[in-house]
Structure formats: C-alpha cells, structure tokens
Design an enzyme around this catalytic site. Structure first.
Site, mmCIF file in Angstrom:
data_model
loop_
_atom_site.group_PDB
_atom_site.id
_atom_site.type_symbol
_atom_site.label_atom_id
_atom_site.label_comp_id
_atom_site.label_asym_id
_atom_site.label_seq_id
_atom_site.Cartn_x
_atom_site.Cartn_y
_atom_site.Cartn_z
ATOM 1 N N HIS A 146 0.824 -1.210 0.000
ATOM 2 C CA HIS A 146 0.000 0.000 0.000
ATOM 3 C C HIS A 146 0.853 1.253 0.000
ATOM 4 O O HIS A 146 0.403 2.317 -0.419
ATOM 5 C CB HIS A 146 -0.903 0.014 1.236
ATOM 6 C CG HIS A 146 -1.831 1.189 1.291
ATOM 7 N ND1 HIS A 146 -1.460 2.419 1.804
ATOM 8 C CD2 HIS A 146 -3.095 1.351 0.854
ATOM 9 C CE1 HIS A 146 -2.460 3.268 1.702
ATOM 10 N NE2 HIS A 146 -3.467 2.646 1.130
ATOM 11 N N CYS A 147 2.109 1.154 0.438
ATOM 12 C CA CYS A 147 2.898 2.366 0.688
ATOM 13 C C CYS A 147 3.545 2.949 -0.559
ATOM 14 O O CYS A 147 3.161 4.008 -1.033
ATOM 15 C CB CYS A 147 3.970 2.065 1.739
ATOM 16 S SG CYS A 147 3.299 1.691 3.381
ATOM 17 N N LEU A 148 4.558 2.269 -1.102
ATOM 18 C CA LEU A 148 5.377 2.893 -2.134
ATOM 19 C C LEU A 148 4.642 3.182 -3.437
ATOM 20 O O LEU A 148 4.863 4.243 -4.028
ATOM 21 C CB LEU A 148 6.624 2.041 -2.395
ATOM 22 C CG LEU A 148 7.577 1.876 -1.202
ATOM 23 C CD1 LEU A 148 8.906 1.322 -1.672
ATOM 24 C CD2 LEU A 148 7.795 3.191 -0.465
ATOM 25 N N ASP A 164 1.482 6.020 -1.653
ATOM 26 C CA ASP A 164 1.629 7.175 -0.768
ATOM 27 C C ASP A 164 2.333 8.375 -1.399
ATOM 28 O O ASP A 164 1.875 9.515 -1.230
ATOM 29 C CB ASP A 164 2.352 6.762 0.519
ATOM 30 C CG ASP A 164 1.560 5.733 1.306
ATOM 31 O OD1 ASP A 164 0.390 5.482 0.949
ATOM 32 O OD2 ASP A 164 2.103 5.171 2.267
#
Length: 397
Positions: free
Chosen positions: A235-237, A240
């Site tokens: 979900h992050c890189l 975000d």
C-alpha cells in the site's frame, strides 16, 4: 487494560477474529485468542461504537484512476460522528495527504455530532509505522509520531499512545504528521527508483550492479543501501508518494518531479523484467509463446502474504499476453486469495521447477531455497539478487 472494539465492515474478517483466527501474517492466532480473553470485541455492528473514549481510524486510502480515494475515511467519519461525546478523542492513522484530518475528517465529525473538534472533543493524527515481516521493529518499540488539531488534542493523543508504545514523537500540527509519513515513503520510493534505473543501465553497460552496491555499502557515512527489484508493491510505495504529488499539484499548481519520475521508473520495472526474460529464452533457443514461466513470489515483500500492488501481477499479465503459460508459487498466500488472478498457485516442488522453461525469483521468501532452485530449474532469472552465491543457469537483475 483497555476495553477495545475492533470494528470492520468486512463481516468475514470479523467472524474470523471472533473465532480467534488472524488474517494478518505478523499477528498469530494465539495473540488474537489472548486479546479476546482480555476484553477485545471484533464487531461489524455500528452500535458497538457507542460510548468510546478513543477511536483510532485505520482504513484504506487507495488510488482510483491515479487520484486519492478517501471514501473510506469519509465513511468511517460518518459512522463515528453520532457517537461523538464531549471529551472523547478521534485519531486518524490512515496514510493521506496533508490537511485530511482537519479539512475532511474534522468537519464530517462536527456535522454529524453537533460538536466542535478542539472545543468539545479531541482530534489528531498519528501515522502507522508497521514494517511487515520485520522481527525487530514492531508497534511497541517503533517511535510513534503524534499530533493534534490543537494543543489539548495533541496532549490527549500523546497520552493515549504513551500507554501503548515506548516512545512518542510529538509534532506541531496534523499537517506535519501527515507529511512525515509521506516523506518516509517517498524517500524509499525515490531511492529504489534510483537504484532500479541504475540496474537497467548497468546491465546494458556490462556492470554487475550487485557488486557495485556491496562496495558502496562499505562506506560508513553518507550512503544508505537500497537494492533493485522487479518493481515496488504494497500500500505504501506505489500509492503514498502520489498523495503528496497530488496535493502539491492541486494546491501549488506545480509537479513534484522526483515523485513522478520515481513512479515512472518503478512502474516500468516489470516491463524490463519481461524484456530480459524474452531475451533469455531466445538465447536458449525458445520463444516466449508456448513457454511455461514459474514466478516465485506473489507477495510484494519477503515473509509476508500481502500482494497489493505486487509487481508480480502486471508481469504475469504481460507474460500471458506474450503467450506464456504462467504459474505462481507463494507459500505465504492462500489459494483462495489469489484465485481471481486466473493463474494456478502451486507448491514449490522439484517437478514444478524442472517443468518450467524459466523460473523467475520475484520475492526472496526464505522458503525459496536457492540451491534447490538452481539444481532443478532449466533457466533462472533472479530479480532480487538472492541467488548470487549459487551457480545457476540464467541471469540476475
């Protein structure tokens, strides 16, 4: 020591938790069972939200058509609002763009409760810092950034998390705390893109990028080790940094060039792997069409089952478009979870390795024994540099 309600709109997850079954790799069934005996109530009934002192909102914030989708935060706020009471505290943890807590969530809570954040109830933001699969750093021993919509809210948020974690890191505003999370992930995203692009060029120049990285890592200052791979996931890189880029473009009218360039580089790494595989098979006298490709690893990170935004998914689709037969292997992913992809999820056996025209190591799960893969696979493409010390037939990224 706190009575805790775990609310989710997913009734299947709630039912599993009530039975003591975890759906998160880093949380064992025994931990869920212990929580249940200590007063933990998994629920999908909004009535169970009534009477809360502290509510922590941790909902997904994905991209939809490359734009931030905050609908889950909006829905969570609407569910909480009728239960807001004077003196209670609402804390947002979801990764999002600066301003979400005070400009979006706060007004939703105020409209639904008739109470004002800061004056009647406390409102704050505290980004999550969980690193899946990391045995050293966890929720308790990782410093927790905390913030509030005002000084009183900051004090309330800090007091709550101080009960749970070893160290809190207060910052001045919710916007600062929201940006902290985006900076942390953008830092990783940009540096991974740098080493990914360097890996592509190093291969074309005949330079071993892994030897270069090892030597550079000997420098005790001014350098931090990042390694190339087939893309980024989770979900992050992949998500975000785009929240930060979108906010900058929306409010300032200018592009965040580093983020947009990093997105471009990392998103095209599966294309680079595909090109390398086509050439590798061609050199072995085989066409991609009709070949069987075994992809080792569906999750985006070693030791985890999370395959959100995994680069294995677009690579598998590209291989299928080229006429290859795709088979997936990941001991951490349940077959029912991956069934919608349309490719068989198989166990790692000697026959599976030997039956593939090329085996691609996409994730360096500890279960993928390098010596075993090298011994049975006809060709190997090592996209993680995990088989460097093994004499294999093939190439590495």
């Amino acid at each position: 020591g706190l009575t805790t309600v775990g609310f989710d709109i997913d009734s299947v997850r709630v039912a599993a938790l009530r039975e003591g079954r975890s759906f998160v790799g880093d949380i064992g069934d025994d931990e869920v069972a212990a929580a249940l005996t200590s007063g933990y109530l998994p629920s999908d009934d909004p009535a169970d939200l009534a009477g809360f002192d502290v509510a922590v909102v941790s909902v997904p914030t994905p991209l939809r058509d490359h734009l931030p989708d905050l609908s889950a935060i909006e829905q969570a706020g609407a569910l909480l609002a009728p239960h807001i009471r004077p003196g209670c505290c609402v804390i947002l943890e979801s990764t999002t763009y600066p301003g979400t807590t005070t400009e979006l969530l706060g007004p939703i809570l105020a409209a639904g409760s008739g109470l004002r954040p800061g004056d009647d109830f406390f409102l704050g933001y505290s980004p999550e810092r969980i690193d899946p699969g990391n045995p050293r750093w966890n929720l308790v021993n990782t410093p927790k950034v905390v913030s509030g919509a005002d000084a009183q809210s900051l004090a309330a948020v800090d007091a709550f998390f101080s009960l749970i974690v070893e160290q809190t890191v207060p910052v001045g505003t919710c916007e600062e705390a929201e940006t902290v999370k985006l900076l942390e992930n953008t830092f990783r995203h940009v540096n991974i893109a740098l080493v990914n692009e360097l890996a592509v060029f190093a291969h074309e120049l005949g330079i071993d990028i892994w030897n270069v990285i090892d030597a550079a890592s000997s420098k005790p200052f001014g350098y931090m080790r990042f390694t190339p791979g087939p893309g980024v996931g989770g979900h992050c890189l992949p998500v975000d940094p785009s929240y930060l880029s979108w906010r900058v473009r929306q409010h300032l009218g200018r592009p965040f060039r580093f983020v947009e360039l990093a997105n471009e580089v990392n998103e095209h790494m599966p294309d680079h792997v595909l090109e390398r595989l086509v050439r590798l098979l061609n050199d072995a006298g085989r066409s991609m069409r009709g070949s069987t490709v075994l992809l080792l690893g569906l999750a985006y990170k070693a030791g985890t089952s999370d395959w959100r935004e995994s680069p294995t998914v677009p690579l598998a689709a590209k291989l299928a478009e080229w006429g290859a037969t795709v088979r997936l292997c990941d001991p951490h992913v349940m077959p029912e979870s991956a069934s919608r992809l349309g490719y068989p999820l198989v166990e790692l056996t000697d026959d599976e390795l030997a039956g593939a025209d090329v085996v691609v190591l996409m994730v360096d799960h500890p279960e993928f024994d390098a010596a075993r893969v090298a011994a049975h696979a006809r060709l190997v493409f090592d996209a993680k540099g995990a088989m460097r010390s093994t004499a294999m037939r093939g190439e590495r990224l």
